[in-house]
Design an enzyme around this catalytic site. Structure first.
Site, PDB file in Angstrom:
ATOM      1  CG  ASP A 136      -1.115 -10.926 -11.859  1.00 41.53           C
ATOM      2  OD1 ASP A 136      -1.227 -10.624 -13.058  1.00 41.53           O
ATOM      3  OD2 ASP A 136      -0.025 -11.231 -11.324  1.00 41.53           O
ATOM      4  CE  LYS A 162      -3.941   1.522   2.817  1.00 38.22           C
ATOM      5  NZ  LYS A 162      -4.746   1.080   3.982  1.00 38.22           N
ATOM      6  CE1 TYR A 189      -1.767  -2.714  -7.781  1.00 34.95           C
ATOM      7  CE2 TYR A 189      -2.657  -4.739  -8.706  1.00 34.95           C
ATOM      8  CZ  TYR A 189      -1.578  -3.958  -8.369  1.00 34.95           C
ATOM      9  OH  TYR A 189      -0.303  -4.398  -8.612  1.00 34.95           O
TER      10      TYR A 189
HETATM   11  C1  LIG Z   1       0.187  -7.607  -4.078  1.00 38.78           C
HETATM   12  C2  LIG Z   1       1.270  -7.143  -3.096  1.00 38.78           C
HETATM   13  C3  LIG Z   1       2.129  -6.102  -3.784  1.00 38.78           C
HETATM   14  C4  LIG Z   1       0.608  -6.566  -1.865  1.00 38.78           C
HETATM   15  O1  LIG Z   1       1.611  -6.110  -0.997  1.00 38.78           O
HETATM   16  P1  LIG Z   1       1.451  -6.222   0.594  1.00 38.78           P
HETATM   17  O2  LIG Z   1       2.575  -5.491   1.200  1.00 38.78           O
HETATM   18  O3  LIG Z   1       1.275  -7.627   0.972  1.00 38.78           O
HETATM   19  O4  LIG Z   1       0.065  -5.464   0.821  1.00 38.78           O
HETATM   20  P2  LIG Z   1      -0.319  -4.537   2.075  1.00 38.78           P
HETATM   21  O5  LIG Z   1       0.099  -5.230   3.314  1.00 38.78           O
HETATM   22  O6  LIG Z   1       0.165  -3.181   1.845  1.00 38.78           O
HETATM   23  O7  LIG Z   1      -1.899  -4.556   1.972  1.00 38.78           O
HETATM   24  C5  LIG Z   1      -2.659  -3.365   1.828  1.00 38.78           C
HETATM   25  C6  LIG Z   1      -4.118  -3.746   1.858  1.00 38.78           C
HETATM   26  O8  LIG Z   1      -4.434  -4.599   0.744  1.00 38.78           O
HETATM   27  C7  LIG Z   1      -4.921  -5.855   1.208  1.00 38.78           C
HETATM   28  N1  LIG Z   1      -4.340  -6.880   0.358  1.00 38.78           N
HETATM   29  C8  LIG Z   1      -3.058  -7.258   0.281  1.00 38.78           C
HETATM   30  N2  LIG Z   1      -2.916  -8.230  -0.642  1.00 38.78           N
HETATM   31  C9  LIG Z   1      -4.131  -8.457  -1.134  1.00 38.78           C
HETATM   32  C10 LIG Z   1      -4.632  -9.337  -2.119  1.00 38.78           C
HETATM   33  N3  LIG Z   1      -3.854 -10.187  -2.768  1.00 38.78           N
HETATM   34  N4  LIG Z   1      -5.953  -9.301  -2.392  1.00 38.78           N
HETATM   35  C11 LIG Z   1      -6.769  -8.436  -1.739  1.00 38.78           C
HETATM   36  N5  LIG Z   1      -6.346  -7.566  -0.789  1.00 38.78           N
HETATM   37  C12 LIG Z   1      -5.053  -7.594  -0.500  1.00 38.78           C
HETATM   38  C13 LIG Z   1      -4.454  -5.976   2.636  1.00 38.78           C
HETATM   39  O9  LIG Z   1      -5.312  -6.802   3.387  1.00 38.78           O
HETATM   40  C14 LIG Z   1      -4.501  -4.544   3.100  1.00 38.78           C
HETATM   41  O10 LIG Z   1      -5.825  -4.179   3.437  1.00 38.78           O
HETATM   42  P3  LIG Z   1      -6.119  -3.064   4.570  1.00 38.78           P
HETATM   43  O11 LIG Z   1      -5.526  -1.765   4.075  1.00 38.78           O
HETATM   44  O12 LIG Z   1      -7.605  -3.048   4.648  1.00 38.78           O
HETATM   45  O13 LIG Z   1      -5.438  -3.570   5.799  1.00 38.78           O
HETATM   46  C15 LIG Z   1       2.143  -8.337  -2.633  1.00 38.78           C
HETATM   47  O14 LIG Z   1       1.314  -9.310  -2.041  1.00 38.78           O
HETATM   48  C16 LIG Z   1       2.963  -8.967  -3.724  1.00 38.78           C
HETATM   49  O15 LIG Z   1       4.060  -8.525  -4.017  1.00 38.78           O
HETATM   50  N6  LIG Z   1       2.448 -10.052  -4.322  1.00 38.78           N
HETATM   51  C17 LIG Z   1       3.177 -10.812  -5.313  1.00 38.78           C
HETATM   52  C18 LIG Z   1       3.368 -10.040  -6.593  1.00 38.78           C
HETATM   53  C19 LIG Z   1       2.053  -9.619  -7.200  1.00 38.78           C
HETATM   54  O16 LIG Z   1       1.117 -10.417  -7.325  1.00 38.78           O
HETATM   55  N7  LIG Z   1       2.015  -8.352  -7.639  1.00 38.78           N
HETATM   56  C20 LIG Z   1       0.864  -7.772  -8.275  1.00 38.78           C
HETATM   57  C21 LIG Z   1       0.939  -7.998  -9.733  1.00 38.78           C
HETATM   58  S1  LIG Z   1      -0.461  -7.252 -10.572  1.00 38.78           S
END
Ligand SMILES: CC(C)(COP(=O)(O)OP(=O)(O)OC[C@H]1O[C@@H](n2cnc3c(N)ncnc32)[C@H](O)[C@@H]1OP(=O)(O)O)[C@@H](O)C(=O)NCCC(=O)NCCS
Length: 172
Positions: free
Chosen positions: A145, A122, A152
């Site tokens: 994805d 975030k 997002y």
């Molecule tokens: C997607 C990604 C960037 C999220 O990063 P993160 O540091 O885990 O996310 P955060 O902890 O900042 O989460 C922020 C908010 O989003 C939510 N969230 C995180 N991952 C989520 C997911 N996969 N689906 C839905 N919500 C999600 C969290 O619960 C949190 O909610 P809140 O603000 O209500 O507490 C990370 O999981 C990642 O790198 N994933 C693998 C690569 C990937 O898939 N990238 C996206 C490609 S399009």
């Protein structure tokens, strides 16, 4: 959350994003900045370190020469680093391409699994948006994805606004 509070310069993660590029802090070297998370817009990134980060989330490998070119030609490149003493570790990354006027598209959003679920993604996205807005870019798009659509959406991104569909062409 306490962990991140101790690492960011304030209690508000995106506030740490105001930090200048990483070099300044390394050069500064003052002790109170020893253990921190920093954002950097420096695009000279160790490609092997970036590849390790992408490996850690299971992304398919891409030719490094093309990754290098993509980074060089991006409008905005943001990396997120954990600094412990003199050690730095790449823990997050994202970049955006742009027409430099109206539109930008965000790519390659990644947070290392060790740091996921702690608000890092975030904070990274908010930093990206803030930087793009500061360049007067008003139309920010990305390709989510399926498993991260709600991540997002929580950040204000909409799928199909006014019925508009993203369309793709791939070679056969
Ligand atoms: C997607 C990604 C960037 C999220 O990063 P993160 O540091 O885990 O996310 P955060 O902890 O900042 O989460 C922020 C908010 O989003 C939510 N969230 C995180 N991952 C989520 C997911 N996969 N689906 C839905 N919500 C999600 C969290 O619960 C949190 O909610 P809140 O603000 O209500 O507490 C990370 O999981 C990642 O790198 N994933 C693998 C690569 C990937 O898939 N990238 C996206 C490609 S399009």
């Amino acid at each position: 959350m306490g962990f991140w509070k101790s690492l960011f310069s304030g209690s508000d993660a995106p506030a740490a994003a105001k930090a200048a590029p990483l070099e300044r802090y390394v050069a500064d070297g003052s002790d109170d900045r020893a253990n921190r998370i920093f954002f950097s817009t420096e695009r000279e990134i160790d490609l092997y370190e970036l590849e390790e980060l992408c490996d850690a989330v299971g992304w398919s490998r891409r030719p490094l020469r093309k990754v290098k070119k993509a980074i060089q030609h991006s409008f905005l490149v943001v990396s997120m680093w954990e600094q412990r003493g003199v050690q730095r570790r790449l823990i997050g990354f994202s970049r955006a391409t742009s027409d430099h006027a109206f539109n930008a598209t965000i790519w390659d959003v990644v947070v290392h699994p060790d740091f996921q679920g702690k608000g890092m993604g975030k904070a990274l996205m908010k930093f990206m948006i803030k930087k793009l807005r500061s360049e007067d870019i008003s139309n920010i798009t990305l390709f989510a994805d399926p498993h991260v659509v709600n991540f997002y959406r929580n950040l204000g991104f909409m799928s199909d606004p006014e019925g508009i569909k993203g369309m793709f062409w791939y070679p056969d």
